[in-house]
Design a protein around this motif. Structure first.
Motif, PDB file in Angstrom:
ATOM      1  N   HIS A 134      17.278  14.562  19.068  1.00 57.63           N
ATOM      2  CA  HIS A 134      17.771  15.302  18.114  1.00 57.63           C
ATOM      3  C   HIS A 134      17.789  15.068  16.592  1.00 57.63           C
ATOM      4  CE1 HIS A 134      21.488  18.066  17.201  1.00 57.63           C
ATOM      5  NE2 HIS A 134      19.864  18.938  16.700  1.00 57.63           N
ATOM      6  N   LEU A 135      17.023  15.943  15.862  1.00 57.58           N
ATOM      7  CA  LEU A 135      16.616  15.688  14.488  1.00 57.58           C
ATOM      8  C   LEU A 135      17.411  16.694  13.783  1.00 57.58           C
ATOM      9  CD1 LEU A 135      14.682  13.826  12.500  1.00 57.58           C
ATOM     10  CD2 LEU A 135      14.472  16.563  11.988  1.00 57.58           C
ATOM     11  N   ARG A 136      18.458  15.962  13.020  1.00 55.71           N
ATOM     12  CA  ARG A 136      19.109  16.832  12.117  1.00 55.71           C
ATOM     13  C   ARG A 136      19.819  16.341  10.859  1.00 55.71           C
ATOM     14  NH1 ARG A 136      24.157  17.124  15.725  1.00 55.71           N
ATOM     15  NH2 ARG A 136      25.129  18.646  14.435  1.00 55.71           N
ATOM     16  N   SER A 137      20.323  17.217  10.038  1.00 56.18           N
ATOM     17  CA  SER A 137      20.616  16.828   8.365  1.00 56.18           C
ATOM     18  C   SER A 137      22.091  16.286   8.647  1.00 56.18           C
ATOM     19  CB  SER A 137      21.119  18.538   7.655  1.00 56.18           C
ATOM     20  OG  SER A 137      21.905  17.935   6.724  1.00 56.18           O
ATOM     21  N   ILE A 174      20.722  10.514  21.527  1.00 53.74           N
ATOM     22  CA  ILE A 174      19.841   9.852  20.590  1.00 53.74           C
ATOM     23  C   ILE A 174      19.277  10.892  19.047  1.00 53.74           C
ATOM     24  CG2 ILE A 174      17.764   8.215  18.668  1.00 53.74           C
ATOM     25  CD1 ILE A 174      17.347   7.371  21.541  1.00 53.74           C
ATOM     26  N   GLU A 175      20.795  11.005  17.892  1.00 58.34           N
ATOM     27  CA  GLU A 175      21.481  12.137  16.920  1.00 58.34           C
ATOM     28  C   GLU A 175      20.752  10.989  15.851  1.00 58.34           C
ATOM     29  OE1 GLU A 175      24.504  14.619  18.516  1.00 58.34           O
ATOM     30  OE2 GLU A 175      25.107  12.388  17.171  1.00 58.34           O
ATOM     31  N   ILE A 176      19.193  11.642  15.025  1.00 58.04           N
ATOM     32  CA  ILE A 176      19.035  10.797  13.903  1.00 58.04           C
ATOM     33  C   ILE A 176      18.991  12.118  12.643  1.00 58.04           C
ATOM     34  CG2 ILE A 176      16.120  10.657  12.894  1.00 58.04           C
ATOM     35  CD1 ILE A 176      14.801   9.406  15.285  1.00 58.04           C
ATOM     36  N   TYR A 177      20.148  11.198  12.020  1.00 56.61           N
ATOM     37  CA  TYR A 177      20.466  12.148  10.669  1.00 56.61           C
ATOM     38  C   TYR A 177      19.220  11.939   9.393  1.00 56.61           C
ATOM     39  CZ  TYR A 177      24.220  13.014  13.201  1.00 56.61           C
ATOM     40  OH  TYR A 177      25.147  13.957  14.336  1.00 56.61           O
TER      41      TYR A 177
END
Ligand code: ADP
Ligand code: ASP
Ligand code: MG
Length: 385
Positions: free
Chosen positions: A226-229, A168-171
């Motif tokens: 994974h919190l990312r830009s 799970i990636e949170i952009y």
């Protein structure tokens, strides 16, 4: 692998952003992944819908507010699907009703009950990129509900859990979780890893970078986030199980604004709890003072409403508004000298403490709102320099 990518408001605001996001999704798909994408409304749209509602109704809430607010996410989902098709990939967007994403009927703050996975998996198997509206659901009767402000993060994690996603990636518009809000504290430091419990505490105490319930869900299902830009695309912060990799006891500083305190004399606690429930008031902190006097800390807008209700029924509440709560978060923070040190710092800097609360993972101070930035800066300098 099945990858869920969630894109927040600023990340999908405007055609150019949508095109960049579409390219990134396709790139991830081409690395051999099945893609599920959850989107927020374009940045600012939910706020502007609330403003429009306030132009015709003094206290917009309930079913009709959700009917209105759910619109933004649908705009992002459809536009992103079109953008992806333009680049030659197959994409299909779904709203909550189409997926039968069920919640309870607590309008404006609904809780997810069930997400059927068949339709999503079937489309993934047919090589589609599946795009889903965040933030919304439907109740048992088919009425539209929303999950509360910032709720698309929770949609993404719940969908990830329902389809057994591998990632799970949170952009978002920052490249990670920082030691304090990087838009306020310019030298805030990026955190590489943070445990679920600490992130839950930071979110609960006001760090809006992640919706608190999304981290609770990720912790329950043991799925790292994974919190990312969505702007630089670089490696961000991992929110995951277990002990944090870094040595410091203190992880970060969070704050909540626009709070108010109400002090009131009532017969007993049950009476207070009943009033709070009847008026749908969420209490941030609670104290019983002497002589059956109670003190509650709640959102300012709730406090103004609750104050009137209490007056009407013949109580004499005392209201103090324009308060903030600043919290320092870290596992085991109360077992070292940090609370004592922080209290001393506030005293030395003439920052009046309205109240202090402690738990295993945080220490919080209620202070005047106009002193908040000052307290944030001094705490940050003391703890992270
Ligand atoms: P999105 O629309 O992508 O969900 P949000 O506005 O909800 O984005 O969350 C991102 C914002 O959270 C950042 O722009 C930042 O100002 C704020 N924020 C608050 N606390 C923190 C923190 N500790 N670390 C990173 N960002 C934070
Ligand atoms: N659009 C909703 C909000 O602004 C949900 C979200 O962005 O997560 O609160
Ligand atoms: Mg958000």
């Amino acid at each position: 692998m099945i990858v869920v990518q969630k894109f927040g408001g600023t990340s999908v605001k405007g055609s150019q952003r949508l095109q960049e996001v579409a390219k990134w999704i396709i790139k991830t798909k081409n690395e051999g992944n099945k893609m599920v994408v959850v989107v927020s409304a374009p940045g600012g749209m939910t706020d502007s819908l609330i403003e429009q509602a306030k132009e015709v109704n003094t206290n917009p809430k309930g079913r009709e507010l959700d009917m209105l607010l759910s619109v933004g996410e649908q705009i992002s989902a459809a536009l992103l699907a079109m953008g992806i098709e333009e680049l030659g990939e197959k994409a299909i967007s779904f709203n909550a009703a189409q997926l039968q994403l069920k919640t309870n009927d607590e309008y404006n703050n609904a809780k997810i009950l069930n997400i059927p996975s068949e339709k999503i998996l079937e489309n993934l198997n047919n090589d589609y990129i599946v795009i889903i509206t965040g933030f919304q659901g439907i109740d048992e009767e088919g009425n539209v509900t929303t999950l509360g402000r910032g709720g698309s993060d929770t949609s993404a994690v719940a969908i990830g859990a329902a389809i057994n996603a591998d990632k799970i990636e949170i952009y978002t518009d920052v490249d990670g979780v920082y030691t304090s809000d990087p838009k306020i504290i310019k030298d805030a430091k990026k955190i590489e890893n943070i445990s679920f419990d600490e992130m839950i505490e930071m979110a609960d105490k006001g760090s809006k970078v992640l919706h608190c319930r999304s981290v609770e869900l990720a912790s329950k299902y043991r799925i790292p986030i994974h919190l990312r830009s969505a702007f630089t695309w670089e490696e961000g912060t991992w929110i995951e199980n277990g002990k944090t990799m870094e040595s410091s006891d203190v992880r970060g500083i969070s704050h909540l604004n626009n709070l108010a305190n109400i002090k009131i004399n009532l017969k007993n606690m049950d009476e207070l709890v009943n009033h709070l429930e009847e008026n749908h008031i969420n209490v941030k902190s609670f104290q019983q003072l002497e002589n059956s006097e109670f003190s509650i800390l709640i959102k300012k807008e709730d406090a103004l409403r609750f104050y009137k209700v209490l007056k009407k029924i013949g109580c004499s509440p005392k209201l103090t508004d324009n308060l903030s709560m600043i919290s320092v978060v870290g596992m085991g923070i109360t077992s070292n000298n940090i609370p004592k040190k922080l209290t001393k710092i506030l005293n030395l800097n003439d920052i009046n403490i309205n109240s202090i609360s402690l738990n295993e993972t945080s220490v919080s101070y209620v202070i005047s709102q106009h002193k908040l930035n000052n307290a944030n800066a001094i705490f940050h300098c003391e703890l992270f320099k």
